[in-house]
Scaffold this motif. Structure first.
Motif, PDB file in Angstrom:
ATOM      1  N   ALA A 155      31.635  38.807  38.796  1.00 38.19           N
ATOM      2  CA  ALA A 155      33.187  37.998  39.685  1.00 38.19           C
ATOM      3  C   ALA A 155      33.069  36.065  39.507  1.00 38.19           C
ATOM      4  O   ALA A 155      33.935  36.121  39.849  1.00 38.19           O
ATOM      5  CB  ALA A 155      32.409  38.322  40.920  1.00 38.19           C
ATOM      6  N   ARG A 156      31.711  35.849  39.429  1.00 36.23           N
ATOM      7  CA  ARG A 156      31.907  34.615  39.620  1.00 36.23           C
ATOM      8  C   ARG A 156      32.757  33.884  38.654  1.00 36.23           C
ATOM      9  O   ARG A 156      33.417  33.609  38.534  1.00 36.23           O
ATOM     10  CB  ARG A 156      30.555  34.142  40.148  1.00 36.23           C
ATOM     11  N   ARG A 157      32.169  34.323  37.450  1.00 35.05           N
ATOM     12  CA  ARG A 157      33.518  34.204  35.696  1.00 35.05           C
ATOM     13  C   ARG A 157      33.703  34.634  36.084  1.00 35.05           C
ATOM     14  O   ARG A 157      34.959  33.516  35.678  1.00 35.05           O
ATOM     15  CB  ARG A 157      32.238  34.686  34.699  1.00 35.05           C
ATOM     16  N   VAL A 158      34.495  35.390  36.513  1.00 38.21           N
ATOM     17  CA  VAL A 158      36.277  35.568  36.790  1.00 38.21           C
ATOM     18  C   VAL A 158      36.826  34.263  38.064  1.00 38.21           C
ATOM     19  O   VAL A 158      38.438  34.489  36.949  1.00 38.21           O
ATOM     20  CB  VAL A 158      36.685  37.650  36.981  1.00 38.21           C
ATOM     21  N   LEU A 159      36.013  34.643  38.647  1.00 41.84           N
ATOM     22  CA  LEU A 159      36.713  33.166  39.291  1.00 41.84           C
ATOM     23  C   LEU A 159      36.942  32.153  39.186  1.00 41.84           C
ATOM     24  O   LEU A 159      37.986  31.373  39.147  1.00 41.84           O
ATOM     25  CB  LEU A 159      35.301  33.085  40.739  1.00 41.84           C
ATOM     26  N   ALA A 160      36.370  31.776  38.064  1.00 41.97           N
ATOM     27  CA  ALA A 160      36.031  30.136  37.191  1.00 41.97           C
ATOM     28  C   ALA A 160      36.901  29.939  36.355  1.00 41.97           C
ATOM     29  O   ALA A 160      38.046  29.133  36.189  1.00 41.97           O
ATOM     30  CB  ALA A 160      34.644  30.141  36.428  1.00 41.97           C
ATOM     31  N   ASP A 161      37.018  31.858  35.415  1.00 37.30           N
ATOM     32  CA  ASP A 161      38.275  31.772  34.726  1.00 37.30           C
ATOM     33  C   ASP A 161      39.546  31.162  35.182  1.00 37.30           C
ATOM     34  O   ASP A 161      40.326  30.945  35.003  1.00 37.30           O
ATOM     35  CB  ASP A 161      38.059  33.260  33.832  1.00 37.30           C
ATOM     36  N   MET A 162      39.765  31.521  36.402  1.00 41.37           N
ATOM     37  CA  MET A 162      40.534  31.683  37.687  1.00 41.37           C
ATOM     38  C   MET A 162      41.437  30.628  37.486  1.00 41.37           C
ATOM     39  O   MET A 162      42.261  29.787  37.214  1.00 41.37           O
ATOM     40  CB  MET A 162      40.978  32.405  38.407  1.00 41.37           C
ATOM     41  N   LEU A 163      40.022  29.288  37.899  1.00 37.16           N
ATOM     42  CA  LEU A 163      40.633  28.368  38.045  1.00 37.16           C
ATOM     43  C   LEU A 163      41.035  27.764  36.811  1.00 37.16           C
ATOM     44  O   LEU A 163      42.018  26.534  36.702  1.00 37.16           O
ATOM     45  CB  LEU A 163      38.996  27.345  38.878  1.00 37.16           C
ATOM     46  N   ASP A 164      39.925  28.631  35.594  1.00 36.63           N
ATOM     47  CA  ASP A 164      40.386  27.577  34.500  1.00 36.63           C
ATOM     48  C   ASP A 164      42.065  27.683  34.167  1.00 36.63           C
ATOM     49  O   ASP A 164      43.051  26.704  33.232  1.00 36.63           O
ATOM     50  CB  ASP A 164      39.756  28.295  33.607  1.00 36.63           C
ATOM     51  N   PHE A 165      42.686  28.436  34.577  1.00 35.67           N
ATOM     52  CA  PHE A 165      43.969  28.918  34.517  1.00 35.67           C
ATOM     53  C   PHE A 165      44.882  28.776  34.808  1.00 35.67           C
ATOM     54  O   PHE A 165      46.085  28.289  34.616  1.00 35.67           O
ATOM     55  CB  PHE A 165      43.820  31.117  34.482  1.00 35.67           C
TER      56      PHE A 165
END
Length: 552
Positions: free
Chosen positions: A272-282
């Motif tokens: 979930a944290r990785r998805v959140l980080a990816d979201m911010l990267d996008f």
């Protein structure tokens, strides 16, 4: 004006307004010198007012009544602009009534744009069949419908839950090569997902990859990803999410929120944290739903301090919490007895313009009841009502449980009377707790009265409810009434179980009616129910008593 009134049908209030506002409009028109320069000025004014986004319904009615009276009649795009503005204001009935008046006017020629707006209004009013009537008018007028026409009808069918009809229409659209778009597929995919037929939605998505005319868009992927997450099929959701990115489709906040919800709910925090980080990267910023989903999941995992830290972070970043955010935190704080922080969060709600809802109050009520604070719970219910919130079944259930556990049966009975007067009834779990408490106290008359009230309201009782009643009557030796309940449950389609038979067999044995007890036992065996240790103990007592009686 007489001609328009005579032919008008639909909402009478609207046509009274026509008359009222014609005078006002003429006054306004005179001041603005609209009619001094021709119909073009009226059309220009309507265009300007519609674009301003502060057009009022009364003003629109005045314009409309003047448009249908002046000659030459204004162009259809002016009518369409007026209809479109009213539709965007959710004035669907007004648009439909205007359309009906227009159809009675000479020289009026609606185009597909007009019809599409009217179809949308009928669909929003959940009158899709009338939308299809308008489609028939399009065909009769020799017009060519467009993708928007059929998409609106397809969406209307899905929203009213007619998924079979929507699927049939979709097949006809594709097979007969009617105009369609990627949005056509997105609508039916979303419909399948809402009908919990995700596999059909996925099949349709796969078909799109082989379609030469269109390619899947974000709105085709996101409903399936969301459904997978809600169904706990997280790996499939992640796989489809990656496929979507490979297709060059950029995910939005809705996709990310669905994944974060699914992963958090499954306890897969690192992912979930990785998805959140990816979201911010996008470059996609988290919103209230993102943060609240994480807070709620942290609370359910008893990670209270992390949840509070995230709340503080989201508010510092300017992300507004909602009532769900506060309810999640208040619930976990109540659960851990952190009452000072509970009070702080409740006071904090008003600072963010958030009002407690019935869920908030129920959380607090449940906490009071679990602490054994019956009087405090009663006061809280009074406060709920005084604040204008309506107690629901959960509110009453918490309080009934508490009153029964504390032996305050008269108050519980009065409370149940209040519930019945508002057509609110406890669920089966709460009902059974109440009946158990009354039964243990020998208050079978009150128990029966409660059950009768539920039956009168066509509420379905479960096997546990009937077994509690049978037990209560057996303990009092009222075997006729116990047998009546036993017979009644069968008539209601609730099949007796081993507990039902054991209770009756034991009850008859206690009053020395061994013949009836053994007959019931044999009946239980014939019905295919397996006897248990309670059954065997009762039979041992019967045999022992009979041996003793034969010796004497």
């Amino acid at each position: 004006m007489a001609m328009v009134t005579a032919r008008a049908s639909g909402n009478p209030y609207i046509f009274r307004l026509f008359g009222n506002f014609t005078t006002q409009f003429r006054s306004y028109a005179s001041r603005s010198s609209i009619f001094q320069n021709s119909v073009a000025h009226l059309e220009k004014l309507i265009q300007t007012r519609c674009k301003s986004r502060n057009l009022t319904v009364e003003e629109a009615l005045g314009y409309f009544n003047s448009m249908i009276q002046i000659r030459p009649i204004p162009s259809i795009w002016a009518f369409n602009q007026l209809f479109g503005s009213l539709s965007n204001m959710n004035q669907y009935s007004t648009v439909v009534s205007m359309y009906r008046v227009m159809m009675g006017c000479d020289h009026f020629r609606p185009d597909v744009g007009t019809m599409n707006i009217v179809i949308k209004c009928f669909c929003c009013l959940k009158k899709v069949k009338f939308g299809f009537s308008v489609l028939g008018t399009i065909f009769k007028g020799g017009h060519r419908h467009d993708a928007s026409t059929l998409n609106t009808l397809l969406d209307g069918l899905c929203k009213e839950g007619s998924f079979a009809a929507a699927s049939e229409l979709f097949q006809e659209i594709v097979e007969k090569e009617h105009p369609y778009s990627d949005f056509t597929f997105a609508i039916i995919i979303n419909g399948f997902c809402k009908a919990r037929e995700t596999w059909k939605a996925l099949e349709l998505l796969k078909q799109m990859f082989n379609n030469q005319r269109i390619k899947p868009t974000l709105h085709c992927f996101s409903p399936i990803i969301d459904s997978f997450c809600k169904e706990g099929r997280i790996d499939e959701a992640l796989s489809l999410f990656l496929d979507m990115i490979d297709c060059g489709v950029v995910p939005n906040i809705i996709c990310y929120n669905a994944l974060i919800f699914g992963l958090s709910k499954s306890g897969r925090w690192e992912e979930a944290r990785r998805v959140l980080a990816d979201m911010l990267d996008f470059g996609v910023s988290p919103d209230t739903i993102t943060c609240t989903t994480l807070i709620d999941s942290l609370c359910k995992e008893n990670k209270t301090q992390e949840a509070i830290s995230l709340f503080e972070l989201m508010t510092r970043k300017g992300i507004e919490p909602n009532v769900w955010t506060f309810n999640s935190l208040i619930f976990t704080l109540c659960k851990h007895g952190r009452w000072k922080e509970v009070t702080d969060f409740i006071e904090n709600m008003t600072n963010y313009g958030v009002s407690p809802d019935i869920v908030t109050y129920n959380i607090l009520l449940d906490a009071q009841c679990k602490q054994g604070r019956t009087t405090g719970a009663l006061h809280l219910v009074e406060a709920i009502i005084n604040k204008g919130a309506l107690p629901d079944g959960m509110t009453y259930s918490f309080l009934l449980n508490r009153l029964c556990h504390s032996g305050r049966f008269e108050e519980a009975e009065r409370l149940f009377g209040d519930m019945a007067s508002q057509k609110i009834f406890p669920d089966n779990i709460t009902l059974n707790v109440i009946l158990n408490a009354l039964s243990d106290e020998g208050m079978m008359e009150k128990s029966q009265k409660l059950v009768d009230a539920m039956i009168e309201q066509n509420k379905e009782l479960n096997i546990i409810t009937y077994n509690i009643l049978i037990k209560g009557y057996c303990l009092q030796g009222k075997m006729d009434k116990a047998k009546d309940v036993f017979d009644q449950m069968a008539k209601k389609g609730v099949l007796p179980d081993t507990i039902s038979y054991n209770t009756l067999v034991n009850g008859y044995a206690r009053i020395n009616k061994f013949g009836i007890a053994l007959k019931l036992y044999n009946d239980m065996i014939q019905k295919g129910l397996a006897p248990n240790h309670v059954t065997h103990n009762t039979l041992k007592k019967i045999r022992a008593y009979r041996r003793k009686a034969s010796i004497q």
